[in-house]
Design a protein around this motif. Structure first.
Motif, short mmCIF file in Angstrom:
data_model
loop_
_atom_site.label_atom_id
_atom_site.label_comp_id
_atom_site.label_asym_id
_atom_site.label_seq_id
_atom_site.Cartn_x
_atom_site.Cartn_y
_atom_site.Cartn_z
N VAL A 32 -18.11 50.60 -20.59
CA VAL A 32 -18.74 51.43 -21.76
C VAL A 32 -18.26 52.99 -21.85
CG1 VAL A 32 -20.92 52.26 -22.92
CG2 VAL A 32 -20.86 49.96 -21.40
N ASP A 33 -17.62 53.14 -22.66
CA ASP A 33 -17.03 54.55 -23.09
C ASP A 33 -17.88 55.80 -22.99
OD1 ASP A 33 -14.47 56.40 -23.30
OD2 ASP A 33 -15.66 56.57 -25.20
N THR A 34 -18.93 55.38 -23.91
CA THR A 34 -20.08 56.35 -24.18
C THR A 34 -21.23 55.90 -24.40
OG1 THR A 34 -18.26 57.50 -25.61
CG2 THR A 34 -20.69 58.09 -26.00
N ILE A 35 -22.48 56.55 -23.54
CA ILE A 35 -23.82 55.84 -23.72
C ILE A 35 -24.55 57.14 -24.26
CG2 ILE A 35 -25.82 55.03 -22.47
CD1 ILE A 35 -23.66 54.20 -20.36
N LYS A 36 -25.21 56.96 -25.67
CA LYS A 36 -25.85 58.02 -26.28
C LYS A 36 -25.13 59.73 -26.12
CE LYS A 36 -30.20 59.49 -27.83
NZ LYS A 36 -30.69 60.36 -27.30
N GLY A 37 -23.84 59.29 -26.52
CA GLY A 37 -22.89 60.62 -26.59
C GLY A 37 -22.55 61.20 -25.29
N VAL A 38 -22.72 60.41 -24.22
CA VAL A 38 -22.26 60.91 -22.93
C VAL A 38 -21.27 60.13 -22.53
CG1 VAL A 38 -22.73 61.30 -20.54
CG2 VAL A 38 -24.79 62.02 -22.26
N LYS A 39 -20.02 60.54 -22.26
CA LYS A 39 -19.08 59.90 -21.69
C LYS A 39 -19.18 59.05 -20.31
CE LYS A 39 -15.51 60.47 -24.59
NZ LYS A 39 -14.94 59.46 -25.34
N SER A 40 -18.98 57.99 -20.08
CA SER A 40 -19.28 57.25 -18.90
C SER A 40 -17.89 56.63 -18.42
CB SER A 40 -20.06 55.90 -19.16
OG SER A 40 -20.39 54.96 -18.27
N ARG A 52 -28.87 53.42 -13.78
CA ARG A 52 -27.25 53.29 -14.27
C ARG A 52 -26.88 54.32 -15.25
NH1 ARG A 52 -27.45 53.00 -9.61
NH2 ARG A 52 -26.91 51.06 -8.44
N LEU A 53 -27.97 55.16 -15.91
CA LEU A 53 -27.43 56.02 -17.07
C LEU A 53 -26.54 56.87 -16.73
CD1 LEU A 53 -30.84 56.11 -19.12
CD2 LEU A 53 -28.73 55.06 -19.65
N PRO A 54 -25.63 57.50 -17.18
CA PRO A 54 -25.00 58.51 -17.01
C PRO A 54 -25.42 59.94 -16.82
CG PRO A 54 -24.08 57.80 -18.99
CD PRO A 54 -25.04 56.69 -18.34
N LYS A 55 -25.19 60.80 -15.99
CA LYS A 55 -25.86 61.87 -15.59
C LYS A 55 -25.79 62.67 -17.35
CE LYS A 55 -26.09 65.35 -12.19
NZ LYS A 55 -25.69 65.57 -10.59
N GLY A 56 -26.95 63.29 -17.59
CA GLY A 56 -27.15 64.06 -18.73
C GLY A 56 -27.31 63.11 -19.93
N CYS A 57 -27.47 61.78 -19.73
CA CYS A 57 -27.98 60.86 -20.90
C CYS A 57 -29.42 61.02 -21.14
CB CYS A 57 -27.24 59.57 -20.76
SG CYS A 57 -27.92 58.45 -21.77
N VAL A 58 -29.79 61.25 -22.23
CA VAL A 58 -31.21 61.43 -22.36
C VAL A 58 -31.78 60.08 -23.47
CG1 VAL A 58 -33.37 62.84 -23.25
CG2 VAL A 58 -31.44 63.72 -22.09
N PRO A 59 -32.33 59.18 -22.86
CA PRO A 59 -32.69 58.33 -23.94
C PRO A 59 -33.26 58.53 -25.04
CG PRO A 59 -32.90 57.49 -21.68
CD PRO A 59 -32.80 58.93 -21.74
N GLN A 66 -21.40 52.71 -27.03
CA GLN A 66 -20.48 52.93 -27.85
C GLN A 66 -19.00 52.55 -27.17
OE1 GLN A 66 -21.15 56.62 -29.29
NE2 GLN A 66 -21.76 55.79 -31.38
N HIS A 67 -18.01 51.78 -27.88
CA HIS A 67 -16.71 51.54 -27.52
C HIS A 67 -16.82 50.81 -26.17
CE1 HIS A 67 -15.77 54.56 -30.41
NE2 HIS A 67 -16.31 55.55 -29.91
N LEU A 68 -17.03 49.38 -26.29
CA LEU A 68 -17.03 48.69 -25.24
C LEU A 68 -16.03 47.71 -25.04
CD1 LEU A 68 -20.67 47.28 -26.38
CD2 LEU A 68 -20.19 49.30 -25.02
N MET A 69 -15.63 47.54 -23.65
CA MET A 69 -14.55 46.63 -23.54
C MET A 69 -15.14 45.37 -22.24
SD MET A 69 -11.43 49.22 -23.11
CE MET A 69 -11.34 49.01 -21.60
N PHE A 70 -14.28 44.55 -22.52
CA PHE A 70 -14.86 43.51 -21.44
C PHE A 70 -13.49 43.11 -20.85
CE2 PHE A 70 -18.03 43.28 -24.55
CZ PHE A 70 -19.42 42.81 -23.85
N PRO A 71 -13.08 43.65 -19.87
CA PRO A 71 -11.73 43.34 -19.07
C PRO A 71 -11.57 41.75 -18.46
CG PRO A 71 -12.89 45.14 -17.96
CD PRO A 71 -13.61 44.97 -19.27
#
Length: 120
Positions: free
Chosen positions: A3-11, A32-39, A64-69
């Protein structure tokens, strides 16, 4: 899943995912939410069942911007998806993908053959 971005925070982190056709909704483990991510808080808590346990969720995040390698090296999901944030002491999965996610994307999980296909 990446997951590239979670609620506007890069992951850019690789997340451990369960594709669960028995779940109507998608869930993200709060630990597992990235640091700084506020739901985003829900106006009213909703009762859900996650991995056989009943609980309630009070917030959501946008993925946002998901990939399934594991499924495709070139296919990406560009449009955002909303996931309920769940709390648990332990979880073997960071994200649980429910039918709200897997059906529109054409992901099929076959329990009889233990295979997953995406747009095949």
């Amino acid at each position: 899943m990446v997951v590239d971005t979670i609620k506007g925070v890069k992951s850019k982190r690789v997340y451990r995912v369960l594709i669960d056709p028995g779940s109507d909704s998608t869930h993200f483990w709060r630990k597992r939410l990235p640091k700084g991510c506020v739901p985003t808080n829900l106006s009213k808590p909703q009762g859900i069942q996650v991995m056989g346990s009943k609980t309630s969720v009070k917030s959501t995040v946008s993925l946002q911007h998901l990939m399934f390698p594991e499924l495709s090296q070139i296919m990406k999901v560009e449009h955002p998806f909303t996931a309920y944030v769940f709390d648990a002491k332990h979880s073997p999965y960071n994200i649980i993908l429910g039918n709200d996610f897997i059906v529109p994307l054409g992901i099929t999980a076959q329990s009889t053959t233990q295979t997953i296909t995406w747009l095949d």
